[in-house]
Design a protein around this motif. Structure first.
Motif, short mmCIF file in Angstrom:
data_model
loop_
_atom_site.label_atom_id
_atom_site.label_comp_id
_atom_site.label_asym_id
_atom_site.label_seq_id
_atom_site.Cartn_x
_atom_site.Cartn_y
_atom_site.Cartn_z
N THR A 6 -2.39 -7.78 43.94
CA THR A 6 -1.98 -6.70 43.05
C THR A 6 -1.05 -5.74 43.78
OG1 THR A 6 -4.02 -6.85 41.76
CG2 THR A 6 -2.80 -4.78 41.62
N VAL A 7 0.07 -5.46 43.17
CA VAL A 7 1.11 -4.63 43.77
C VAL A 7 0.81 -3.15 43.48
CG1 VAL A 7 3.59 -4.10 43.77
CG2 VAL A 7 2.80 -6.47 43.47
N LEU A 33 2.65 1.67 40.80
CA LEU A 33 1.74 1.04 39.85
C LEU A 33 0.30 1.42 40.17
CD1 LEU A 33 3.19 -2.61 39.91
CD2 LEU A 33 4.06 -0.63 38.65
N ALA A 34 -0.50 1.55 39.13
CA ALA A 34 -1.94 1.79 39.31
C ALA A 34 -2.64 1.46 38.01
CB ALA A 34 -2.23 3.23 39.73
N GLY A 35 -3.81 0.85 38.09
CA GLY A 35 -4.57 0.54 36.89
C GLY A 35 -3.84 -0.37 35.92
N GLY A 36 -2.95 -1.22 36.44
CA GLY A 36 -2.22 -2.14 35.59
C GLY A 36 -1.04 -1.51 34.87
N SER A 52 -2.65 1.86 52.84
CA SER A 52 -3.45 0.84 52.17
C SER A 52 -2.80 0.30 50.91
CB SER A 52 -4.82 1.43 51.81
OG SER A 52 -4.66 2.56 50.95
N VAL A 53 -1.74 0.95 50.44
CA VAL A 53 -1.09 0.52 49.21
C VAL A 53 -0.25 -0.73 49.48
CG1 VAL A 53 0.65 1.13 47.48
CG2 VAL A 53 -1.05 2.81 48.16
N ALA A 54 -0.42 -1.74 48.63
CA ALA A 54 0.34 -2.98 48.78
C ALA A 54 1.75 -2.77 48.24
CB ALA A 54 -0.35 -4.11 48.02
N GLY A 496 0.62 -5.70 37.07
CA GLY A 496 0.79 -5.48 38.51
C GLY A 496 0.30 -6.61 39.39
N ARG A 497 -0.34 -7.62 38.83
CA ARG A 497 -0.84 -8.77 39.61
C ARG A 497 0.25 -9.84 39.66
NH1 ARG A 497 -2.86 -13.32 37.59
NH2 ARG A 497 -3.21 -12.30 35.57
N LEU A 498 0.54 -10.31 40.84
CA LEU A 498 1.60 -11.30 41.01
C LEU A 498 1.17 -12.65 40.41
CD1 LEU A 498 2.79 -10.50 44.63
CD2 LEU A 498 4.25 -10.46 42.59
N THR A 499 1.96 -13.16 39.49
CA THR A 499 1.75 -14.50 38.95
C THR A 499 2.79 -15.47 39.49
OG1 THR A 499 3.07 -13.94 37.01
CG2 THR A 499 0.68 -13.64 36.85
N HIS A 500 3.83 -14.95 40.11
CA HIS A 500 4.86 -15.77 40.76
C HIS A 500 5.49 -14.95 41.85
CE1 HIS A 500 8.61 -17.80 41.60
NE2 HIS A 500 9.30 -16.77 41.15
N ARG A 501 5.72 -15.61 43.01
CA ARG A 501 6.43 -14.98 44.11
C ARG A 501 7.28 -16.04 44.76
NH1 ARG A 501 9.26 -11.87 46.66
NH2 ARG A 501 8.60 -10.61 48.46
N ALA A 502 8.59 -15.86 44.72
CA ALA A 502 9.50 -16.85 45.29
C ALA A 502 9.38 -16.85 46.81
CB ALA A 502 10.93 -16.54 44.88
#
Length: 502
Positions: A6-7, A33-36, A52-54, A496-502
Motif C-alpha cells: 500500500t502506497v 494517500l491514506a485510508g484508500g 515509515s510512509v511507503a 492505494g494498493r499496488l495491483t501492478h508495478r512495472a
C-alpha cells in the motif's frame, strides 16, 4: 515497492485529470494517500513525511485516475487464450483450413474465435468445414459472438440435427458460447485471474463483467480464493432476473457472504437486437442484397418494457444492448416509460432525432470505440443505405450524452488505450481517420474510460477521491495513436494498493 503493498505517498508525479487547479500546473507534485483515498496534493518535496510512509517515486511520470472497461465478457475473454485465433482469415475456406490444424482441446473439441465473414467472397458452409475437420467437433465463434459456425460433429454433440450451413445466430449462438464457457471452475478462475492481472498492467482498476451466467456465485468463489486485481460490477440476464429480484440483489450491493467489497452487483443486461457483423442489428433500412431484411429485434419492445419495469422496481439499473437505430429508439422509449437508470450498450447506429434523448433521459452511452475502426469496412458496405449516424461519438458528446468506454472483450481487446486511441484518432492503421468529425478530445476519452464516465460526476484526482490510480511513463495527452495504443503503465493502484508495478 511491489504488487500488494500500500502506497502512502506518490512522489514526483505529473497529474493528468486533476479535478482542481494545481499549484505548479504540469510540474511534479506529491500525492498523499491514506485510508484508500487521496488526502493531499502538494508541490514535489514541499511536504515532509514520516520515514515509515511507503513512497512510490513516479520519477516524473504521469498520474491519472484508474481506468475502467464498461463492457467485458470476462470468462470468454480469459478463455480466448486457449482458442484458435481467426481474425486473420480472409475467407471461409481459409478459416476451415486454420481449424483443421488447430489443437484439439482436453474436452475433445476444436474452438476458434474472431472470424469476420461479412466481407468474405465465400460463405461459411457446414460441408466445407466437415471436409477440413472431419469427426472432431469444431466450433468457430464470430468476432461479434452473435453467430457460431459448427461442423456436423459439433452440431450433433450439441443436440442439433445437422442442417444447412451449420451457422447458428443470436440466441442459439449465445447458448453455444455459454456451454463452451462452462469449463472446470478451478481452471476457469485461474484464467480469469490471469486476465484480470493482465488488465491491471494496462492501468485498469475495474470493469463491468457481462458474462452470460449467474455471476454472483462465481465472484464469491473467486473472492474467497483471493481475487484482488480489479473492482468488478457483474451483470444479470433476463433468465436470472426473477431470482435476482426475489433474493433482493440491487445494483451496487457487494457480493453476499464475502469479506471483500471488490465485486458488486451491476446492471440488468438485456440484448434487444443483433449485430452489424452478423447482419442482424435492427435497422430502418434493409441490408444490401437482401429482400427487405432489416435485422431482428430479439426482444420485442413490449417485452423490454416489462423486463425493465421489473428490474427498476427491484433496484437494478439497466444495460440495454442496442446496435441498430430501430433498436436504439425502442431502448430509449423503454427508459422514458419506465424511468429506468442505466446505459445503452453499443449505440452504434443512431437516428439524428435520438441523439439528444440520451442526455434528456439521463441514459449513458456505453460504447466501444475500437469497434468503429475494426468495423469501418463492414459498416461502409452493410450500412451504406442507412440514413442514421454510425458510431457517432462526437455527436453524442455534443448532444450532452455521458459516454462510457469499453471493449466488449473478446470482440476487441481488453485494453482501454486501444479504445482511447480509436476515439481520438478514428483509425488503427495507416489509413486516414474514418469519419474524423466523430473523434473526441483526449480528455473526454480519458474521462469516459473511468468509473463514472464523461458526465458531470467524472472521476478526477483531488483530495477525498478514492485512490484508484494509474501511473503512465509518457504524457498521454500528447501521444499519437501508436503512442496511446502502446502506452506503458508503470503502476496501477486500487485504494492505494499496488495491483501492478512495472
Amino acid at each position: 515497492m511491489n504488487v500488494g503493498e500500500t502506497v502512502g505517498v506518490i512522489a514526483n508525479a505529473r497529474i493528468v485529470g486533476a479535478a482542481m487547479p494545481l499549484p505548479l500546473g504540469d510540474d511534479p507534485h506529491d500525492v498523499v494517500l491514506a485510508g484508500g483515498q487521496i488526502v493531499d496534493i502538494a508541490p514535489a518535496g514541499a511536504l515532509k513525511h514520516p520515514a515509515s510512509v511507503a513512497v512510490l517515486d513516479a520519477d516524473g511520470g504521469w498520474l491519472m485516475p484508474g481506468l475502467w472497461d464498461h463492457h467485458v465478457h470476462l470468462t470468454q475473454w480469459a478463455l480466448r487464450a486457449a482458442r484458435e485465433p481467426l481474425d486473420h482469415a480472409r475467407s471461409a475456406a481459409e478459416a476451415a483450413r486454420i481449424m483443421a490444424a488447430a489443437p484439439i482441446l482436453a474436452d475433445g473439441r476444436r474452438v476458434g474465435t474472431g472470424y469476420r465473414d461479412a466481407l468474405w467472397a465465400d460463405e461459411p458452409e457446414r460441408l466445407l468445414l466437415d471436409a477440413a475437420t472431419g469427426d472432431v467437433p469444431t466450433y468457430l465463434i464470430n468476432a461479434d459472438v452473435h453467430s457460431v459456425w459448427l461442423n456436423t460433429a459439433a452440431l450433433r454433440r450439441e443436440g442439433h440435427d445437422p442442417f444447412g450451413s451449420g451457422v447458428l445466430r443470436e440466441l442459439p449462438a449465445f447458448e453455444i458460447s455459454r456451454r463452451l464457457n462452462l469449463v472446470d471452475p478451478d481452471r476457469g478462475d485461474a484464467l480469469v485471474d490471469a486476465a484480470a492481472r493482465g488488465a491491471a498492467t494496462r492501468g485498469i482498476v475495474g470493469l463491468v463483467d457481462l458474462d452470460m451466467a449467474w455471476n454472483e456465485d462465481a465472484w464469491a468463489r473467486r473472492l474467497a480464493a483471493g481475487f484482488d486485481a480489479l473492482r468488478i460490477r457483474f451483470g444479470i440476464y433476463p433468465a436470472d432476473l426473477p431470482r435476482a429480484v426475489a433474493e433482493g440483489l440491487r445494483t451496487g450491493d457487494a457480493v453476499r457472504g464475502s469479506a471483500s467489497d471488490l465485486a458488486r452487483v451491476g446492471p440488468f443486461k438485456v440484448i434487444t437486437d443483433g449485430s452489424l457483423g452478423t447482419r442482424t442489428a435492427a435497422c430502418s433500412h434493409p441490408y444490401p442484397g437482401t429482400h427487405g431484411d432489416h435485422g431482428v429485434m430479439t426482444v420485442p419492445p413490449e417485452e423490454l418494457l416489462e423486463l425493465m419495469t421489473v428490474a427498476t422496481a427491484g433496484g437494478l439499473e439497466s444495460a440495454v444492448h442496442a446496435i441498430g437505430d430501430v433498436a436504439n429508439s425502442h431502448a430509449l422509449d423503454a427508459f422514458a416509460r419506465t424511468g429506468a437508470v442505466g446505459t445503452i450498450e453499443h449505440a452504434q447506429l443512431l437516428a439524428h432525432a435520438d441523439l439528444h434523448r440520451f442526455a434528456r433521459l439521463g441514459v449513458a452511452a456505453s460504447v466501444q470505440p475500437a469497434h468503429a475502426v475494426d468495423d469501418r469496412d463492414i459498416a461502409e458496405h452493410e450500412w451504406a443505405a442507412q440514413t442514421a449516424l454510425a458510431y457517432p461519438l462526437r455527436a453524442l458528446a455534443d448532444a450532452g450524452a455521458e459516454l462510457r468506454f469499453g471493449s466488449d472483450a473478446p470482440v476487441s481487446a481488453l485494453d482501454p488505450w486501444t479504445a482511447i486511441a480509436a476515439a481520438v484518432y478514428r483509425t488503427n492503421d495507416d489509413r486516414p481517420a474514418w469519419h474524423p468529425e466523430q473523434s473526441v478530445p483526449f480528455e473526454l476519452a480519458r474521462a469516459a474510460s473511468t468509473e463514472r464516465g464523461s458526465g458531470p460526476d467524472a472521476v478526477g484526482i483531488e483530495p477525498g477521491a478514492v485512490a484508484d490510480l494509474a501511473l503512465c511513463e509518457a504524457d498521454p495527452r500528447v501521444a499519437d495513436g501508436a503512442g496511446l495504443r502502446g502506452m506503458r503503465v508503470a503502476a496501477t493502484m486500487i485504494a492505494g494498493r499496488l495491483t501492478h508495478r512495472a
